[in-house]
Structure formats: C-alpha cells, structure tokens
Design a protein around this motif. Structure first.
Motif, PDB file in Angstrom:
ATOM      1  N   LEU A 273       0.822  -1.209   0.000  1.00 35.26           N
ATOM      2  CA  LEU A 273       0.000   0.000   0.000  1.00 35.26           C
ATOM      3  C   LEU A 273       0.856   1.258   0.000  1.00 35.26           C
ATOM      4  O   LEU A 273       0.645   2.180  -0.804  1.00 35.26           O
ATOM      5  N   SER A 276       2.718   2.155  -3.277  1.00 36.44           N
ATOM      6  CA  SER A 276       1.933   2.851  -4.301  1.00 36.44           C
ATOM      7  C   SER A 276       1.635   4.287  -3.899  1.00 36.44           C
ATOM      8  O   SER A 276       1.672   5.196  -4.734  1.00 36.44           O
ATOM      9  N   MET A 277       1.365   4.546  -2.618  1.00 39.07           N
ATOM     10  CA  MET A 277       0.928   5.873  -2.198  1.00 39.07           C
ATOM     11  C   MET A 277       2.077   6.877  -2.120  1.00 39.07           C
ATOM     12  O   MET A 277       1.892   8.063  -2.388  1.00 39.07           O
ATOM     13  N   THR A 306      -6.391  16.152  -0.334  1.00 37.60           N
ATOM     14  CA  THR A 306      -6.046  14.784   0.069  1.00 37.60           C
ATOM     15  C   THR A 306      -5.827  14.714   1.574  1.00 37.60           C
ATOM     16  O   THR A 306      -6.373  13.840   2.264  1.00 37.60           O
ATOM     17  N   LEU A 335      -9.375   0.261   0.160  1.00 37.47           N
ATOM     18  CA  LEU A 335      -8.518  -0.118  -0.965  1.00 37.47           C
ATOM     19  C   LEU A 335      -9.255   0.022  -2.293  1.00 37.47           C
ATOM     20  O   LEU A 335      -8.654   0.416  -3.307  1.00 37.47           O
ATOM     21  N   LEU A 338      -9.050   3.577  -3.269  1.00 35.56           N
ATOM     22  CA  LEU A 338      -7.702   3.922  -3.721  1.00 35.56           C
ATOM     23  C   LEU A 338      -7.477   3.487  -5.170  1.00 35.56           C
ATOM     24  O   LEU A 338      -6.886   4.223  -5.968  1.00 35.56           O
ATOM     25  N   GLY A 341      -9.287   5.993  -7.377  1.00 32.88           N
ATOM     26  CA  GLY A 341      -8.616   7.285  -7.459  1.00 32.88           C
ATOM     27  C   GLY A 341      -7.390   7.250  -8.351  1.00 32.88           C
ATOM     28  O   GLY A 341      -7.178   8.149  -9.188  1.00 32.88           O
ATOM     29  N   LEU A 342      -6.548   6.227  -8.200  1.00 34.58           N
ATOM     30  CA  LEU A 342      -5.356   6.115  -9.042  1.00 34.58           C
ATOM     31  C   LEU A 342      -5.723   5.857 -10.500  1.00 34.58           C
ATOM     32  O   LEU A 342      -5.061   6.352 -11.417  1.00 34.58           O
ATOM     33  N   LEU A 365      -8.727   9.310  -3.087  1.00 37.71           N
ATOM     34  CA  LEU A 365      -7.486   8.799  -2.499  1.00 37.71           C
ATOM     35  C   LEU A 365      -7.388   9.163  -1.023  1.00 37.71           C
ATOM     36  O   LEU A 365      -6.988   8.339  -0.192  1.00 37.71           O
ATOM     37  N   GLY A 368      -9.998   6.979   0.821  1.00 35.47           N
ATOM     38  CA  GLY A 368      -9.571   5.578   0.871  1.00 35.47           C
ATOM     39  C   GLY A 368      -8.407   5.352   1.812  1.00 35.47           C
ATOM     40  O   GLY A 368      -8.393   4.385   2.584  1.00 35.47           O
ATOM     41  N   PHE A 369      -7.426   6.261   1.788  1.00 35.43           N
ATOM     42  CA  PHE A 369      -6.265   6.109   2.661  1.00 35.43           C
ATOM     43  C   PHE A 369      -6.666   6.325   4.116  1.00 35.43           C
ATOM     44  O   PHE A 369      -6.158   5.650   5.018  1.00 35.43           O
ATOM     45  N   VAL A 448      -2.187  -1.560  -5.703  1.00 34.99           N
ATOM     46  CA  VAL A 448      -3.259  -1.518  -4.706  1.00 34.99           C
ATOM     47  C   VAL A 448      -4.268  -2.631  -4.959  1.00 34.99           C
ATOM     48  O   VAL A 448      -4.814  -3.226  -4.016  1.00 34.99           O
TER      49      VAL A 448
END
Length: 474
Positions: A273, A276-277, A306, A335, A338, A341-342, A365, A368-369, A448
């Motif tokens: 996780l 990726s973030m 964010t 997740l 996320l 969003g990506l 994002l 989700g985070f 993710v």
C-alpha cells in the motif's frame, strides 16, 4: 485520567508529525539550499537520503530498545536528539555539516517514531478508544508528507530555508515538557532480556544498505554494478540477521512474532500500500507542476484536499466504521477507493481541469487512505503482546519506510523510462511527461489491486466459534 491520555496521544502524534514532515519538507527548499551551501547536483540528494537512511535503518532497533529500556525513555531520547539536530540543520554552515546533521536528525526520528504505536496500544486498551487513537496516528502518518510539501514551500518563500528546521525547536521543546509530565514511567524488560548486539548491527546495516541502494537507483539504474552489488550486500546482511535471530538466546527480533497471521499479513499489505501511495504523492506534484503548469505554491495547496480527506475520515469516521463493520471490511472498502482514485489519475489529460479531472481523484485517495491505514494498523497490532508491542510498532514503521522508498524508486524509474521512450518516438515533452506519469498511476493502481486481493484472502477474520449447545441452553 481520560483527558490526560488524550493529551498524551497529542504529544505522541506531534512527535510523529515532526519526523514524517521532515522527510518531505526539504523538497521544495532544495534549490535554495544548493545555492547557499554549494551542493553539487548529486550531493544534493543526500539532504534527503541521509535522513531516510538513518530513519528507516534504525526503526526496528528503536522499537526493540523501547521494549527493553522502556518506551517512554526511548521516545524522550529520540525527541531530544531530533530537536537538537534540527538546530544544527538550521545553523549548517557547509554542505557536509547539513548532511551529518540530517543523519543525526534521522536517528532521533527513528527512536521517537518506533515506539509510538506500541505506546498507543498500551494507553488505550479499550477497542473503541484504541480505534480513535490509531485513527489519529494514521492521519499523521498519511498526511505528513503533504503537510511537509506545503509547509516547506511557504516557509522558504516567506522566511528562508533555515526555518524549515528551526520550526521544529519550539514544537520539540513543548512536546518534551508535556511528555515528561504526561507519559507514564515504565520499566522495560532490561537489556539482559534481549541485548542482541550482533543482531542489532546486522539488521541496522542491512536496512541502511538496502535503503541506500533504493534511493540511488534513479541515478545508477537497476542493472548497474552499484545497485546489484549493494543490493546483494543488503540482502546478505538481512539473511545473516534472520539466521542469527533463529539461533540467538535473546534475539532482537523474536521470529515468534511472525506466527501471528494478522501481524505478518498486515505488514505485507502495508508494504504494498505504501509503495503505491508514496509514488502517488511525488508523481502528482510533478504532474501538476510540469504538465498542468501550476506553480510551487499552487501545487502545495492543490494537494491539501487529500490531507483534508484523510483528516476527516481517519480522525472522525474510521473509528466508528471499524467498530461497526470490523477493520477487515473497512480496509477492503478503502482499498477499492484507492484503486478508483489512481485509475482516474491514470487517464487525466494534459489540459486537465483541476476541479473536474484532479480533485475527484484526490478526494477518493484521501478518503480511501483515511479508511485503510487505521484499519490496517489496528489489524497489525491486534496480536502484539505488551512485551513485544514496541517491536511490533518498530516493525510496522520499518515496513512503511522501506516500502515507501522502494515504491518511489520503482515508479520514478519506470515513469522516466516511459517518458524517454515517448520522446524517442517523436512525442513532445509535455505528452512524454504525461505518458510517464500516467504509467506510474496505472502501476500504482495495479499494486493496490494486488493489495486488495491479498488482504481479502490473508487478513480475513476467522469465523467465530459457535457456543456449545449446553452453554447456549444454560
């Protein structure tokens, strides 16, 4: 007592925020630092690299020392070292002095950060309160990078780069005074119960070598002798450490902790996780500046939604969601957001409208985070015993730092390679940069998605045992 516990949590979070913010606060200030102290272009990377190597390399050791010497003692020592090193960073008179001070600052950051999650678990044994406390800590962990980028730009522009370090001093002194009053004294198990000096040397050397290798990949390339050589050395030291832990009478990292399916699985999920973030944050800053055309200040403010979404969800919503639906379900839902969003950023155009094309993705994002991180931390710490909570906390933070460094390096190299390929095929610079950033976003979404599948299978809660019929009848 209840109020003092929450104030103690605020002190712990303030310490963590300083440590996380200082990973990114220098990014916007690097040109000014280079001009004033005469850094070469390659040497400038060490302003960040020296901090990251010490920070990531010493987290596991710091967590275990908290169990042995007392977590309060290790936190206070880390806070003192970090604050003193911040003064030296602000006063740095040469490039070498700044790099050394940043390394010492990273040592302090590792010590104070490594034990925080273990202290939170001890301070808040009741599940509902613990969920709220972990939500607050997760907000600090998740939004610190964004806050650092924004604060660094504003402070450098309004005052000077020296003050991005000096600002830590009053915060550190206030936090130190409150910590001495609010944090309960505790006795560790003692160095005799786990003073594995060879193990400490091996794991610290392994983590520092691996992080050094990762942060230099963009300069040397993945297949270079430098990367392969240092990477092999780091892995060899890590293998020697694991062998040592299996045989040592008092190991630094008792391998029994990995018998916990939730602890092991949560660390794997966290690694993926965060990989990726971290890449998302740096890629988005570059995308907004180099493709969309925003200035440094506008880019900092563009990232605020964010952090705001993370704050609202992790501080105000996640605890209730975790209590009502369970951490596993909340993690999976976070997740999914996320990935969405990506994926949206992966199709954002060069002439993107911030409101229409970027803001919805940033909101997804952040939400989700804000859901995923508190749930994942709660799952990972659920099985930690009081004797090993500092170790589990240090392990969790180590996983986060190493995963972030590796994810950033991988996505940066793949993005740059794609951009170079498109330039070679005749694309203009903007289109080539966009293609590289879109690839980074899509790979991040894929990572993710893998995390989602892994968490769905590996972290699924065991079915509750049915009560015996006789007991039910009674």
């Amino acid at each position: 007592m209840t109020g003092s516990r929450w104030l103690a949590l605020a002190v712990l979070c303030a310490g963590a925020l300083m440590a996380i913010v200082d990973e990114t606060i220098v990014a916007v200030s690097l040109p000014a630092i280079q001009r004033d102290l005469g850094f070469s272009q390659s040497g400038l990377a060490w302003v960040t690299g020296a901090y990251l190597i010490a920070f990531a390399g010493l987290l596991l050791l710091g967590g275990r020392l908290g169990d042995l010497l007392g977590r309060r003692r290790v936190f206070l020592a880390g806070l003192v070292v970090f604050t003193a090193a911040s003064v030296l960073c602000g006063l740095a008179w040469t490039s070498g002095a700044l790099v050394v001070a940043r390394f010492v600052q990273g040592i302090g950051a590792a010590a104070l950060t490594a034990v925080i999650l273990g202290m939170i678990v001890t301070l808040f044994p009741e599940p509902r309160e613990r969920a709220k406390a972990i939500g607050a800590f997760s907000f600090v962990q998740a939004s610190g990078g964004t806050i650092g980028t924004l604060a660094g730009g504003l402070i450098t522009q309004v005052v000077s780069w020296h003050w991005i370090f000096f600002v830590n001093v009053p915060i550190g002194l206030v936090a130190l005074g409150l910590a001495l009053r609010l944090l309960d004294r505790e006795r560790g198990t003692g160095l005799g119960a786990g003073a594995d000096v060879p193990g400490a040397a091996l794991v610290t050397g392994a983590l520092m070598t691996l992080v050094y290798t990762i942060i230099r990949v963009e300069e040397h390339g993945w297949a270079s002798a430098h990367t392969l050589g240092f990477g092999a050395l780091g892995l060899a030291l890590l293998a020697a450490f694991l062998v040592r832990q299996a045989k040592a009478a008092n190991p630094l990292l008792p391998l029994r902790v990995f018998r916990s399916r939730r602890l092991s699985g949560a660390n794997v999920a966290l690694f993926l996780l965060v990989a990726s973030m971290f890449g998302f944050m740096f890629t988005t800053v570059l995308y907004l500046r180099e493709v969309v055309g925003l200035g440094a200040r506008e880019t900092g403010f563009a990232m605020v939604p964010t952090a705001a979404a993370i704050a609202v969800v992790s501080l105000g919503v996640s605890a209730r969601l975790n209590t009502r639906f369970g951490e596993w379900r909340v993690l999976l839902a976070g997740l999914v957001l996320l990935v969405a969003g990506l994926a949206l950023l992966g199709i954002a155009p060069a002439d993107a409208s911030y409101i229409a094309d970027v803001l919805p993705a940033l909101a997804l994002l952040g939400t989700g985070f804000g859901m995923a991180m508190p749930a994942l931390m709660a799952l990972g710490m659920a099985d930690a015993t009081p004797e090993d909570s500092g170790l589990a906390s240090g392990l969790f933070n180590t996983t986060q730092q190493v995963g972030g460094a590796l994810g950033l390096a991988v996505l940066a190299v793949l993005s740059a390679t794609r951009t170079t390929t498109l330039l070679g095929q005749g694309s203009d610079e903007t289109a080539a940069l966009l293609g590289g950033y879109q690839l980074a976003y899509r790979i991040g979404a894929g990572i993710v998605l893998v995390t989602l599948v892994f968490a769905a299978l590996a972290l699924r809660p065991a079915p509750a045992a049915k009560a015996p019929r006789a007991v039910a009848a009674a």
